[in-house]
Design a protein around this motif. Structure first.
Motif, PDB file in Angstrom:
ATOM      1  N   SER A  79       0.950  -1.291  -0.075  1.00 56.75           N
ATOM      2  CA  SER A  79       0.045   0.010   0.060  1.00 56.75           C
ATOM      3  C   SER A  79       0.768   1.258  -0.050  1.00 56.75           C
ATOM      4  CB  SER A  79      -0.795   0.029   1.340  1.00 56.75           C
ATOM      5  OG  SER A  79      -1.698  -1.109   1.275  1.00 56.75           O
ATOM      6  N   LEU A  80       0.321   2.172  -0.941  1.00 55.65           N
ATOM      7  CA  LEU A  80       1.164   3.404  -1.042  1.00 55.65           C
ATOM      8  C   LEU A  80       0.314   4.692  -0.791  1.00 55.65           C
ATOM      9  CD1 LEU A  80       3.524   2.796  -3.972  1.00 55.65           C
ATOM     10  CD2 LEU A  80       3.961   2.438  -1.710  1.00 55.65           C
ATOM     11  N   SER A  81       0.852   5.758  -0.101  1.00 56.78           N
ATOM     12  CA  SER A  81      -0.006   6.876   0.076  1.00 56.78           C
ATOM     13  C   SER A  81       0.703   8.114  -0.850  1.00 56.78           C
ATOM     14  CB  SER A  81      -0.032   7.297   1.492  1.00 56.78           C
ATOM     15  OG  SER A  81      -0.445   8.550   1.721  1.00 56.78           O
ATOM     16  N   TYR A  82      -0.030   8.831  -1.358  1.00 52.59           N
ATOM     17  CA  TYR A  82       0.486   9.933  -2.315  1.00 52.59           C
ATOM     18  C   TYR A  82       0.301  11.075  -1.798  1.00 52.59           C
ATOM     19  CZ  TYR A  82       1.918   6.395  -5.823  1.00 52.59           C
ATOM     20  OH  TYR A  82       2.430   5.469  -6.426  1.00 52.59           O
ATOM     21  N   GLY A  83       1.260  12.122  -2.012  1.00 50.70           N
ATOM     22  CA  GLY A  83       0.987  13.402  -1.444  1.00 50.70           C
ATOM     23  C   GLY A  83       1.138  14.614  -2.527  1.00 50.70           C
ATOM     24  N   ARG A  84       1.205  14.148  -3.675  1.00 52.80           N
ATOM     25  CA  ARG A  84       1.314  15.411  -4.681  1.00 52.80           C
ATOM     26  C   ARG A  84       0.115  15.736  -5.430  1.00 52.80           C
ATOM     27  NH1 ARG A  84       4.538  16.179  -1.067  1.00 52.80           N
ATOM     28  NH2 ARG A  84       6.934  16.467  -1.594  1.00 52.80           N
ATOM     29  N   PRO A  85      -0.387  16.955  -5.952  1.00 54.90           N
ATOM     30  CA  PRO A  85      -1.436  17.017  -6.682  1.00 54.90           C
ATOM     31  C   PRO A  85      -2.086  16.035  -7.805  1.00 54.90           C
ATOM     32  CG  PRO A  85      -0.468  19.331  -6.280  1.00 54.90           C
ATOM     33  CD  PRO A  85       0.542  17.915  -5.873  1.00 54.90           C
ATOM     34  N   GLN A  86      -0.821  15.956  -8.649  1.00 54.73           N
ATOM     35  CA  GLN A  86      -1.092  15.054  -9.797  1.00 54.73           C
ATOM     36  C   GLN A  86      -1.622  13.667  -9.567  1.00 54.73           C
ATOM     37  OE1 GLN A  86      -0.812  15.800 -13.052  1.00 54.73           O
ATOM     38  NE2 GLN A  86      -1.490  13.753 -13.617  1.00 54.73           N
ATOM     39  N   ALA A  87      -1.445  13.111  -8.320  1.00 56.48           N
ATOM     40  CA  ALA A  87      -1.959  11.753  -8.019  1.00 56.48           C
ATOM     41  C   ALA A  87      -3.398  11.849  -8.010  1.00 56.48           C
ATOM     42  CB  ALA A  87      -1.440  11.371  -6.473  1.00 56.48           C
ATOM     43  N   ILE A  88      -4.033  12.968  -7.646  1.00 54.92           N
ATOM     44  CA  ILE A  88      -5.382  12.912  -7.634  1.00 54.92           C
ATOM     45  C   ILE A  88      -6.113  12.532  -8.889  1.00 54.92           C
ATOM     46  CG2 ILE A  88      -7.564  14.267  -7.310  1.00 54.92           C
ATOM     47  CD1 ILE A  88      -5.873  16.329  -5.452  1.00 54.92           C
TER      48      ILE A  88
END
Length: 529
Positions: A79-88
């Motif tokens: 499982s990975l969590s993302y934190g930058r806008p492009q990931a949305i």
């Protein structure tokens, strides 16, 4: 001797399966995830790491602090969590190949509902069934029910009014903190969704409590002392143990019998099941008696031409359950939070009040939706509150397709759980400068429409919340009405609620002092009930 061999074999299996195997897979690193920092030392080895973060109570806040330095964080072995806008866009946007994660199937009952169904064609079928009921054109049909609940909220609020706060006073007398805004907004949304969805009057606003009846599958009717406690306990229990998907069912059985806080949470969960069953059975009986009612249940039973949808009863109950849950809890949280932020930001409150006063008559009690629906600063306050304190904070997990998917320019192998927390997304300083400040004006700038792409309080893409129109309707009418009629005060200006994150991020009680605005002096106003 035999017992020793059995015990040794069991111990060997336990150590091998639960310790050696995960450690071996961690160092083997087939997917190449060891390069990402983990949320805690064991999260890359076992899902127990993220379960521990969930147990602590606000995992999204921990993610936010880590994402300030790291674009990607490992929150589980897979499982990975993302934190930058492009990931949305890459994870949730229209056209993304990511599907709902196994998280949802782990929590599903015998039948999937609209929010947890994984199969895309099945989701499209369900959404088609419900889309007519949730359509924007139906706002006129919902408004009289929302107005009714607003009038009842105001009747309750009137009963808790105290004398005006003395100017210059440091804060209200503790005995004047008579109105728990958190509880009453929840009474509002519970009453509203029951009426909109099932044409039922729960009466929580009238009685000032959430005492409710439940029904067991054998037909036994009984009284449950708190609808809210049952609903929130279910989410709290599930959110702590669901992350080990394959072991969720076993973990649930174990935690039901252990003498821990889980035991009481699962007991309350049984009450929630009885609440849902009773609502569904009552509405079914009315339908079978020939009543044609304009509500969601009718949309489940028949299409707009009156042709039966022929859904299985288990599917209908599942849809009733998610409607009563998601259809009330997130909106109540949003209602509470926006009042909190306005009271913490007097300049914003004054500006909003002036906007509302400009369109409502002085003696107008319930704000007509047509008068307030397009007020720009009102909408900005709602969106800014849901930005800084989104009701659903945790990263809604999605799963990459078998062939993998590129997220933020980096290829992610297939069958990986990926997510982005709204709490994190809404605090990116490149999108939302001064992210920790409540600034409604940010939504009123010439380029403010560009912000909507990064506003995921209702999720995004094809799986975005189908009930957002109802939520905005309820929030708009209630907030306009109470801001126009009352003054409120926090226990003290530095006071903050305690937020606890389960599936949603819910505040504890918010006791307020409330009194009538001095400009409102007509004593014989009647609230039309």
């Amino acid at each position: 001797m035999y017992s020793i061999i059995v015990a040794a074999s069991a111990a060997f299996f336990f150590v091998t399966y639960f310790i050696l195997r995960p450690v071996f897979n961690y160092f083997r690193d087939v997917k190449g995830f060891r390069k990402y920092p983990a949320i805690n030392p064991i999260a890359g080895i076992t899902n127990l790491g993220f379960m521990w973060e969930a147990r602590k109570g606000f995992r999204s806040k921990t993610l936010y602090e880590m994402h300030k330095m790291h674009p990607v964080i490992r929150i589980g072995p897979n499982s990975l969590s993302y934190g930058r806008p492009q990931a949305i866009k890459d994870i949730y946007g229209h056209g993304s190949p990511c599907t709902k994660d196994l998280f949802y199937s782990a929590l599903a009952g015998s039948h999937f509902h609209l929010a947890d169904v994984l199969d895309k064609p099945e989701h499209a079928r369900k959404r088609k069934v419900l889309s007519s009921a949730y359509a924007l054109k139906n706002l006129e049909g919902w408004e009289h029910k929302v107005s009714d609940k607003t009038a009842r909220f105001i009747t309750g609020c009137d009963k808790h009014c105290t004398t005006p706060l003395i100017k210059g006073a440091p804060g209200p007398d503790p005995k004047d903190l008579t109105f728990d805004y958190r509880a009453w907004t929840n009474f509002f949304t519970l009453d509203a969704i029951a009426d909109i969805g099932l044409s039922e009057r729960l009466g929580f606003l009238d009685q000032g409590s959430d005492l409710v009846r439940g029904e067991k599958m054998n037909g036994e009717i009984h009284t449950i002392d708190s609808y809210r406690r049952c609903l929130h306990a279910t989410a709290r229990a599930q959110s702590q143990i669901v992350w080990a998907y394959d072991w969720y069912t076993l973990n649930e059985k174990i935690t039901r019998i252990l003498p821990t806080s889980f035991k009481s949470l699962w007991k309350l969960n049984e009450g929630w099941n009885d609440i849902v069953w009773h609502r569904a059975m009552q509405r079914l009986r009315r339908y079978q008696a020939g009543e044609k009612l304009d509500d969601f249940f009718q949309a489940l039973m028949e299409d707009k031409n009156g042709h039966p949808n022929n859904l299985e009863w288990g599917e209908i109950v599942a849809e009733v359950s998610i409607m009563m849950n998601a259809g009330s809890d997130t909106t109540a949280i949003a209602m509470n939070n926006v009042m909190y932020w306005l009271l913490k930001t007097p300049a914003a409150l004054a500006k909003l009040r002036a906007e509302i006063d400009s369109v409502l008559d002085e003696d107008e009690v319930v704000a007509p939706y047509d008068k307030v629906r397009h007020l720009p600063y009102l909408r900005a306050c709602l969106d800014e509150s849901m930005r800084i304190t989104p009701p659903t904070t945790f990263g809604l997990p999605r799963r990459t397709p078998p062939g993998g998917h590129t997220i933020e320019g980096t290829f992610v192998p297939g069958e990986t759980s990926v997510s982005m927390s709204a709490y994190v997304a809404h605090r990116d300083p490149t999108i939302f400068p001064e992210p920790e400040k409540f600034i409604p004006e940010r939504w009123l700038q010439p380029d403010s429409k560009d912000l909507q792409v990064y506003f995921i309080a209702f999720s995004a893409g094809a799986r975005g919340c189908i009930g957002r129109n109802i939520s905005y309707l309820e929030q708009t009418v209630l907030l306009s009405s109470v801001i126009h009629r009352y003054e409120f005060a926090l226990p003290e200006q530095s006071w903050t609620p305690t937020w606890k994150e389960s599936m949603n991020c819910a505040p504890d009680s918010m006791p307020l002092k409330v009194w009538r605005r001095e400009r409102m002096t007509v004593e014989d106003e009647k609230v039309g009930l």
